[in-house]
Design an enzyme around this catalytic site. Structure first.
Site, mmCIF file in Angstrom:
data_model
loop_
_atom_site.group_PDB
_atom_site.id
_atom_site.type_symbol
_atom_site.label_atom_id
_atom_site.label_comp_id
_atom_site.label_asym_id
_atom_site.label_seq_id
_atom_site.Cartn_x
_atom_site.Cartn_y
_atom_site.Cartn_z
ATOM 1 C CE1 TYR A 164 -16.076 -9.715 -42.175
ATOM 2 C CE2 TYR A 164 -14.742 -11.688 -42.013
ATOM 3 C CZ TYR A 164 -15.972 -11.086 -42.065
ATOM 4 O OH TYR A 164 -17.112 -11.838 -42.005
ATOM 5 N N PRO A 173 -21.910 -5.512 -37.811
ATOM 6 C CG PRO A 173 -22.296 -7.771 -37.982
ATOM 7 C CD PRO A 173 -21.209 -6.779 -37.702
ATOM 8 C CG HIS A 232 -18.491 -9.396 -39.432
ATOM 9 N ND1 HIS A 232 -18.286 -10.716 -39.093
ATOM 10 C CD2 HIS A 232 -19.664 -9.380 -40.099
ATOM 11 C CE1 HIS A 232 -19.305 -11.447 -39.540
ATOM 12 N NE2 HIS A 232 -20.137 -10.657 -40.154
#
Length: 631
Positions: A112, A125, A348
């Site tokens: 990430y 998402p 995320h």
């Protein structure tokens, strides 16, 4: 979930140890949560030879015999007694001994925070909730008020440590991710981002941020006596926000967060030079969560509604619509459109899908049972509008962000389908794992489209371990390939096809069990690579091999995110010529979201979605041709 994988193509440079998540106060609340966490086992480092043998088995359906033979030789060299493999394994084992979780910081960093592509489409998402029965501002604000109260009700359970511990197959799960999603935000950096979490500050935030017509507001959700505002009070405050932001602000400051991370880091440094801007940005970062009150978007057919809603959750539809009505770095953004579109987007880095969806289930139930009750009129302060001073340079950054966002919007195709023929009930009636059945159907659909199988990623939870995130279930196996090759061969008898299907389903189930026990191969291989980087030794040839690149190029990135709510999570592909596939298997139907990039002529989301429906039906018809007793 999703745990976005190709981020594992790490830079080969030394890594300085750093605290990637910055708690505002390092003290942990004592009590049930801590006692539970300390009782969880630590993530094991799997045996080296076991991982290497399993890796070669994973490659079998993916690469040619010649490439596989080459990899076998490199692997033999890697496993030489006293060689590179053994040294790196010992380093990993030492790391595991002294750390709470040998993987979690590395994973957060490589998957990430080091990832420089925009979080929009490429990492964050979205969740599409069932369509709501309103089409005006009253309905929008009423639902938003209930939703806010529902999230705050869930927050109370987190704060009081009364959140029920979750279990998987009799084992309790790590609950840490629930403590990371509120009061947190990603912060861009020039080479690596960070996550700031204010939940454990001496004075934790007592406000949320609301964005309407591109304008941000601070909404205090606790009264002066520390009690939560009622739904009715929240409604009145939202109405004040709505009425004081009737005009679309010319400069959608939030769209800056959709940029490539290096670009955004530069714009961010420039933006926060101004004291007012810095205070406004910090308010968004500190807030418990963000609520986006979206403008209505052009109507589409009922059939296309969910797909269009998914795009609103993923990117907001472009600069003309709601893409500026976001702060994409915010961990949790609940999105409520004036036209009844509803869902959320989440950054995320702090968490996977299941904890997010568990919160969604709670909130949806709460909104159903909560009625607005008139509360005594207590004068509440006007929600504070966050001000931004827009310099010509910032204006230029916003224009560039709009252009890039619109390119991303035009490139992403998402199809959300409700497979209504059956759900978990059919595989279960044949004593097959529903997830494995769906994954084998996906392998069959892909094989029918391309006459080959591909590297497939399905996320597996490691939450049986302290601070566990995910590992990879490798759904493309020699067994799924054998079944896919045989399924459409008319010369093969039904019994043989069923036997091969059963074998493929069992192989997937076995890999899943192995992954959730911490014995899958992908995070272990990543750990060995990162250990080589940390030790400043040359990268073993097995990681520079063509086979490794093929194995890490996930044309299918998939995730099962089950929920009680009739919703579906969605995310973009993780490679340019790939698909993102997320699904929520309900008892009698399955919600699917399939994504692909329009810029790739090889991929087509609608075709794969249709192929998946066909594969599921064909597999059901196949197993139903056999007497039950034989299955």
């Amino acid at each position: 979930m999703l745990a976005l994988l190709a981020r594992t193509m790490v830079r080969q440079g030394a890594m300085s140890p750093c605290s990637l998540v910055r708690p505002v106060s390092a003290t942990m609340i004592p009590g049930r949560y801590l006692a539970h966490q300390e009782g969880l086992p630590k993530l094991p480092v799997p045996p080296l030879r076991q991982t290497c043998e399993r890796y070669l088995a994973v490659l079998e359906p993916l690469v040619s015999e010649q490439e596989l033979e080459h990899t076998r030789k490199l692997m033999a060299e890697f496993l030489t007694p006293g060689g590179a493999g053994e040294r790196l394994q010992k380093g990993l084992e030492r790391r595991a001994h002294k750390m709470e979780n040998w993987l979690s910081d590395w994973w957060l960093q490589t998957a990430y925070l080091d990832f420089r592509m925009p979080v929009v489409v490429h990492s964050s998402p979205g969740v599409v909730l069932p369509r709501l029965e309103f089409s005006d501002r009253q309905g929008q604000i009423r639902f938003a008020a209930k939703l806010i109260a529902g999230v705050l009700d869930f927050k109370t359970m987190i704060d009081n440590e009364t959140l029920p511990v979750e279990y998987l197959g009799g084992n309790s799960l790590c609950m840490n991710q629930y403590y990371q999603v509120l009061c947190s935000c990603r912060v861009p950096g020039p080479r690596r981002d960070s996550v700031v979490n204010h939940a454990r500050a001496k004075r934790p935030p007592t406000f949320i941020t609301v964005v309407h017509n591109y304008q941000f507001f601070v909404l205090e959700v606790y009264s002066s006596d520390g009690s939560l505002l009622t739904v009715d009070q929240i409604y009145m405050q939202l109405e004040k926000i709505w009425n004081s932001s009737l005009q679309t602000n010319k400069e959608p400051i939030g769209i800056l967060t959709s940029q490539h991370r290096n670009t955004w880091a530069k714009a961010y440094a420039n933006l926060i030079k101004d004291k007012t801007n810095k205070e406004s940005v910090q308010a968004i970062q500190k807030s418990i969560f963000t609520v986006c009150l979206d403008a209505p978007v052009p109507r589409v057919s009922d059939e296309m509604y969910r797909s269009r809603a998914a795009l609103q959750m993923l990117h907001g539809g472009g600069s003309r619509w709601n893409s500026g009505n976001r702060w994409f770095d915010k961990t949790l953004q609940f999105i409520i459109g004036e036209d009844g579109t509803c869902g959320l987007s989440y950054e995320h880095a702090p968490a996977e899908g299941p904890p997010i969806v568990s919160m969604v289930d709670h909130v949806v139930e709460y909104t159903k049972k909560t009625e607005m009750v008139r509360t005594p009129l207590v004068p509440l302060p006007m929600p504070q509008k966050l001000r931004f001073n827009i310099t010509p340079e910032i204006k230029k950054d916003i224009e560039k962000a709009k252009q890039n966002m619109n390119i991303m919007v035009h490139d992403l195709d998402v199809r959300v389908i409700v497979f209504s023929h059956f759900g978990k009930n059919v595989p279960k009636s044949h004593k097959m794992s529903p997830d494995a059945f769906i994954q084998v159907a996906l392998q069959l659909a892909y094989f029918r489209m391309y006459q080959r199988c591909c590297s497939t990623y399905e996320s597996a939870s490691l939450r049986m371990f302290r601070l566990g995130r995910t590992d990879t279930i490798r759904s493309a196996s020699i067994d799924s390939l054998n079944f896919s090759r045989t399924m459409d061969d008319p010369s093969k008898p039904v019994a043989e096809k069923v036997a091969l299907l059963e074998k493929a389903v069992k192989a997937h189930r076995a890999y899943t069990d192995m992954a959730i026990r911490g014995e899958a191969i992908d995070r272990h291989l990543l750990g060995l690579r990162l250990q080589a980087i940390e030790d400043l030794v040359s990268m073993p040839k097995v990681f520079m091999d063509t086979s490794y690149a093929v194995a890490m190029h996930y044309n299918l990135s998939t995730s099962q995110v089950p929920a009680k709510t009739d919703c579906v999570m969605c995310f973009g592909p993780v490679v340019p010529d790939g698909y993102g596939v997320c699904y929520n298997p309900m008892e009698e139907h399955i919600n699917f979201a399939v994504s692909a990039f329009n810029s790739c002529s090889e991929t087509n989301a609608a075709r794969l979605a249709q192929g998946l429906e066909d594969a599921l039906l064909d597999m059901r018809d196949l197993v139903e041709q056999m007497p039950r007793a034989k299955l």
